[in-house]
Motif scaffolding. Structure first.
Motif, mmCIF file in Angstrom:
data_model
loop_
_atom_site.group_PDB
_atom_site.id
_atom_site.type_symbol
_atom_site.label_atom_id
_atom_site.label_comp_id
_atom_site.label_asym_id
_atom_site.label_seq_id
_atom_site.Cartn_x
_atom_site.Cartn_y
_atom_site.Cartn_z
ATOM 1 N N LEU A 1 0.954 -1.328 -0.155
ATOM 2 C CA LEU A 1 -0.060 0.213 0.166
ATOM 3 C C LEU A 1 0.712 1.188 -0.023
ATOM 4 C CD1 LEU A 1 -2.875 0.935 0.162
ATOM 5 C CD2 LEU A 1 -2.419 1.059 2.603
ATOM 6 N N ALA A 2 0.551 2.277 -0.869
ATOM 7 C CA ALA A 2 1.533 3.327 -1.149
ATOM 8 C C ALA A 2 0.754 4.486 -0.378
ATOM 9 C CB ALA A 2 1.706 3.745 -2.364
ATOM 10 N N HIS A 3 -0.497 4.723 -0.494
ATOM 11 C CA HIS A 3 -1.086 5.966 0.076
ATOM 12 C C HIS A 3 -2.736 5.486 -0.224
ATOM 13 C CE1 HIS A 3 -0.563 7.328 -4.161
ATOM 14 N NE2 HIS A 3 -1.946 7.656 -4.077
ATOM 15 N N PHE A 4 -3.502 6.595 0.372
ATOM 16 C CA PHE A 4 -5.109 6.775 -0.052
ATOM 17 C C PHE A 4 -5.387 8.105 -0.177
ATOM 18 C CE2 PHE A 4 -4.660 6.573 4.818
ATOM 19 C CZ PHE A 4 -5.776 7.422 5.119
ATOM 20 N N VAL A 5 -6.315 8.609 -0.736
ATOM 21 C CA VAL A 5 -6.815 9.756 -1.076
ATOM 22 C C VAL A 5 -8.152 9.942 -0.574
ATOM 23 C CG1 VAL A 5 -7.160 11.375 -3.067
ATOM 24 C CG2 VAL A 5 -5.337 9.724 -3.379
ATOM 25 N N LEU A 6 -8.495 11.105 -0.019
ATOM 26 C CA LEU A 6 -9.661 11.525 0.387
ATOM 27 C C LEU A 6 -10.097 12.697 -0.397
ATOM 28 C CD1 LEU A 6 -9.414 10.641 4.152
ATOM 29 C CD2 LEU A 6 -10.553 9.258 2.713
ATOM 30 N N GLU B 1 8.846 7.152 5.589
ATOM 31 C CA GLU B 1 9.814 7.683 4.277
ATOM 32 C C GLU B 1 9.197 7.676 3.169
ATOM 33 O OE1 GLU B 1 8.868 3.392 4.086
ATOM 34 O OE2 GLU B 1 9.568 4.460 6.059
ATOM 35 N N GLU B 2 8.015 7.402 2.839
ATOM 36 C CA GLU B 2 7.214 7.516 1.573
ATOM 37 C C GLU B 2 6.877 8.655 1.440
ATOM 38 O OE1 GLU B 2 5.401 5.970 -1.824
ATOM 39 O OE2 GLU B 2 6.661 4.900 -0.455
ATOM 40 N N HIS B 3 6.884 9.402 0.038
ATOM 41 C CA HIS B 3 6.772 10.630 -0.061
ATOM 42 C C HIS B 3 5.152 11.081 0.037
ATOM 43 C CE1 HIS B 3 4.910 9.139 -3.792
ATOM 44 N NE2 HIS B 3 5.903 8.523 -4.037
ATOM 45 N N HIS B 4 4.358 10.103 0.259
ATOM 46 C CA HIS B 4 3.077 10.455 0.975
ATOM 47 C C HIS B 4 2.206 9.426 1.131
ATOM 48 C CE1 HIS B 4 1.428 10.514 -3.299
ATOM 49 N NE2 HIS B 4 0.279 10.468 -3.034
ATOM 50 N N ARG B 5 1.632 9.394 2.212
ATOM 51 C CA ARG B 5 0.538 8.271 2.685
ATOM 52 C C ARG B 5 -0.714 8.698 2.480
ATOM 53 N NH1 ARG B 5 3.333 3.391 2.132
ATOM 54 N NH2 ARG B 5 5.277 3.544 3.325
#
Length: 190
Positions: free
Chosen positions: A7-12, A46-50
């Motif tokens: 999983l990289a990120h989620f968007v709301l 460390e991920e650029h965005h979660r």
């Protein structure tokens, strides 16, 4: 060899970009890596965005309810029970209370609603290994009740501070000693 993604990120999507940004900063300890008037990217590691928040110019997105089809919740794991309790107390001091505390057996979980009503679970794993968790999930206690009882998070914090062993505090038996609420009702209502 099969490669599995992580999983990289989620968007709301939101009509309340500033409030949502601050909430995720407070609740997850996230920090902003990029923002403009219509979006904000946050991360906790460390991920650029979660987490990405998108607020269309002018807002106007229809409100959702907890009982609509779609994502039920996102979950974030803390390393220890002490860490989860510390976060609970920090959020409580900011007026952010869990909507539903649940002793799933496999996890000790605090569910919160963000300003738009999305559910966010803060949890710890109650077992040391994924195999132990899976074994528990195939056992009688879990298969009889996959959700589990609620618990009083302040009572949990006080018992932890008083030295009650974590091995006791992370059980359904301990949770059942505290005041109970209807977990599913609280999950499915605003």
């Amino acid at each position: 060899m099969t490669v599995t993604p992580r999983l990289a990120h989620f968007v709301l999507q939101t009509n309340q970009l500033p409030a949502m940004t601050q909430w995720y900063i407070d609740v997850l300890g996230a920090h902003v890596v990029y923002e403009n008037p219509a979006m904000c990217f946050l991360t906790t590691d460390e991920e650029h965005h979660r987490v990405a928040l998108f607020g269309p110019p002018g807002g106007g997105l229809p409100e959702r309810t907890p009982a609509t089809v779609g994502l039920a919740h996102t979950a974030f794991t803390f390393p220890t029970l002490g860490d989860l309790i510390d976060k609970y107390l920090q959020l409580r001091d900011k007026g952010i209370e869990p909507r539903v505390p649940v002793q799933h057996g496999v996890t000790t979980s605090l569910y919160y609603r963000d300003p738009d009503g999305n559910m966010v679970e803060l949890q710890i794993d109650n077992f040391a290994t994924p195999e132990e968790s899976t074994d528990y999930m195939h056992g009688e206690e879990y298969t009889t009740d996959t959700i589990g009882p609620s618990f009083n998070p302040l009572a949990l914090a006080e018992a932890y501070k008083a030295g009650v062993p974590e091995s006791e505090l992370t059980t359904r038996a301990w949770a059942l000693k505290t005041e109970q609420i209807n977990v599913m009702e609280r999950m499915l209502t605003p």
